[in-house]
Enzyme design. Sequence first.
Site, PDB file in Angstrom:
ATOM      1  N   CYS A 135      21.198  26.977  54.756  1.00 55.99           N
ATOM      2  CA  CYS A 135      22.246  27.016  55.789  1.00 55.99           C
ATOM      3  C   CYS A 135      23.659  27.051  55.206  1.00 55.99           C
ATOM      4  O   CYS A 135      24.570  27.634  55.794  1.00 55.99           O
ATOM      5  CB  CYS A 135      22.075  25.843  56.733  1.00 55.99           C
ATOM      6  SG  CYS A 135      20.568  26.006  57.722  1.00 55.99           S
ATOM      7  N   LYS A 169      20.248  29.632  60.808  1.00 57.22           N
ATOM      8  CA  LYS A 169      20.657  29.055  59.534  1.00 57.22           C
ATOM      9  C   LYS A 169      22.173  29.175  59.372  1.00 57.22           C
ATOM     10  O   LYS A 169      22.822  28.251  58.892  1.00 57.22           O
ATOM     11  CB  LYS A 169      19.927  29.748  58.367  1.00 57.22           C
ATOM     12  CG  LYS A 169      18.401  29.669  58.454  1.00 57.22           C
ATOM     13  CD  LYS A 169      17.908  28.237  58.569  1.00 57.22           C
ATOM     14  CE  LYS A 169      16.385  28.181  58.632  1.00 57.22           C
ATOM     15  NZ  LYS A 169      15.903  26.839  59.045  1.00 57.22           N
ATOM     16  N   GLN A 207      30.762  38.063  39.913  1.00 60.83           N
ATOM     17  CA  GLN A 207      31.465  39.315  40.196  1.00 60.83           C
ATOM     18  C   GLN A 207      32.874  39.062  40.743  1.00 60.83           C
ATOM     19  O   GLN A 207      33.308  39.677  41.709  1.00 60.83           O
ATOM     20  CB  GLN A 207      30.670  40.172  41.184  1.00 60.83           C
ATOM     21  CG  GLN A 207      29.246  40.485  40.721  1.00 60.83           C
ATOM     22  CD  GLN A 207      28.461  41.234  41.753  1.00 60.83           C
ATOM     23  OE1 GLN A 207      28.649  42.431  41.950  1.00 60.83           O
ATOM     24  NE2 GLN A 207      27.577  40.515  42.440  1.00 60.83           N
ATOM     25  N   VAL A 224      23.964  20.605  53.608  1.00 64.64           N
ATOM     26  CA  VAL A 224      22.611  20.949  53.129  1.00 64.64           C
ATOM     27  C   VAL A 224      21.992  22.045  54.007  1.00 64.64           C
ATOM     28  O   VAL A 224      22.355  22.187  55.167  1.00 64.64           O
ATOM     29  CB  VAL A 224      21.711  19.696  53.157  1.00 64.64           C
ATOM     30  CG1 VAL A 224      22.241  18.629  52.223  1.00 64.64           C
ATOM     31  CG2 VAL A 224      21.518  19.129  54.565  1.00 64.64           C
ATOM     32  N   THR A 225      21.053  22.769  53.443  1.00 64.04           N
ATOM     33  CA  THR A 225      20.741  22.844  52.035  1.00 64.04           C
ATOM     34  C   THR A 225      21.509  24.021  51.434  1.00 64.04           C
ATOM     35  O   THR A 225      21.788  24.988  52.116  1.00 64.04           O
ATOM     36  CB  THR A 225      19.226  23.031  51.757  1.00 64.04           C
ATOM     37  OG1 THR A 225      18.766  24.240  52.387  1.00 64.04           O
ATOM     38  CG2 THR A 225      18.431  21.859  52.294  1.00 64.04           C
ATOM     39  N   ASP A 249      24.883  20.546  58.644  1.00 67.70           N
ATOM     40  CA  ASP A 249      23.534  20.005  58.877  1.00 67.70           C
ATOM     41  C   ASP A 249      23.201  18.716  58.126  1.00 67.70           C
ATOM     42  O   ASP A 249      22.068  18.563  57.628  1.00 67.70           O
ATOM     43  CB  ASP A 249      22.475  21.059  58.545  1.00 67.70           C
ATOM     44  CG  ASP A 249      22.611  22.328  59.375  1.00 67.70           C
ATOM     45  OD1 ASP A 249      23.483  22.364  60.265  1.00 67.70           O
ATOM     46  OD2 ASP A 249      21.849  23.278  59.136  1.00 67.70           O
ATOM     47  N   GLU A 253      21.663  21.929  63.045  1.00 68.45           N
ATOM     48  CA  GLU A 253      20.623  22.931  63.327  1.00 68.45           C
ATOM     49  C   GLU A 253      19.683  22.329  64.357  1.00 68.45           C
ATOM     50  O   GLU A 253      19.102  21.256  64.129  1.00 68.45           O
ATOM     51  CB  GLU A 253      19.859  23.290  62.043  1.00 68.45           C
ATOM     52  CG  GLU A 253      18.822  24.392  62.295  1.00 68.45           C
ATOM     53  CD  GLU A 253      18.097  24.853  61.021  1.00 68.45           C
ATOM     54  OE1 GLU A 253      18.530  24.507  59.910  1.00 68.45           O
ATOM     55  OE2 GLU A 253      17.090  25.568  61.179  1.00 68.45           O
ATOM     56  N   LYS A 291      23.719  24.841  66.293  1.00 66.15           N
ATOM     57  CA  LYS A 291      23.348  26.207  65.895  1.00 66.15           C
ATOM     58  C   LYS A 291      21.823  26.374  65.846  1.00 66.15           C
ATOM     59  O   LYS A 291      21.120  25.554  65.263  1.00 66.15           O
ATOM     60  CB  LYS A 291      23.988  26.557  64.544  1.00 66.15           C
ATOM     61  CG  LYS A 291      23.544  25.697  63.379  1.00 66.15           C
ATOM     62  CD  LYS A 291      24.287  26.146  62.122  1.00 66.15           C
ATOM     63  CE  LYS A 291      23.819  25.468  60.870  1.00 66.15           C
ATOM     64  NZ  LYS A 291      22.415  25.598  60.520  1.00 66.15           N
TER      65      LYS A 291
END
Length: 225
Positions: A163, A133, A203, A158-159, A25, A73, A130
């Site tokens: 997204c 997001k 993790q 971005v961002t 995007d 987007e 798309k």
Amino acid sequence: MYVSALPYDYELPADLNRLALVIIDMQRDFLEPGGFGDALGNDVKRLQAIVPTLKELLETFRAQGLPVFHTIECHQPDLSDCPPSKLDRGKGSLKIGDLGGMGRILVRGEPGNGIIAELEPLPGETVIHKPGKGAFYNTEFQTQLQAKGITHLLVTGVTTEVCVQTTMREANDRGYECLMVEDCTESYFPEFKQSTLEMVRAQGGIVGWTAPAAAVMAGMRAVTA
Ligand code: C5J
């Protein structure tokens, strides 16, 4: 060969054709005044800082003929692919579909919906349009990745926390080995970018890895040396 990354080194595929650069995007709608990001009250200029580094990474892929995917987007002009929840959200001065300074906000084909000039896709580079997001929702992205035998993704654009992160999570669930390129992604909110980088690699890399572009390009050079 490995990229020096967090939470630990990221192993590149032996065949770099299995590694795709995914540019999310980088549209005028998010980076320039008069677009969607601006309509939501954001300081759009702060996203422009990543453009030179992202362009350098893009040129590295182009020089080696490696796969590049751009996403946009956007919505159909009749907004039939825009759920009311998304249309109504934000309460900004302009909504999706309204006429802004660069044409209709977030509508496919409008001037503001296009990718910024510096990163304009070349013929042969895939552009995924798309409505959501994430780049996998309601698109041909996965089919295209499978057709090219891609297993590893460098996620940029971005961002960061919207997204970019959504796409990386979708890709991780589908089995792709994903690395978010730290200095090739940006947010309107610096603290959200930092938190996203940390939560991606927490993790033991629950969603994947992060590394700066220089480390990625050094790793790629080592594969081809
Ligand atoms: C947003 C995006 N922020 N590309 N879109 O609405 O992250």
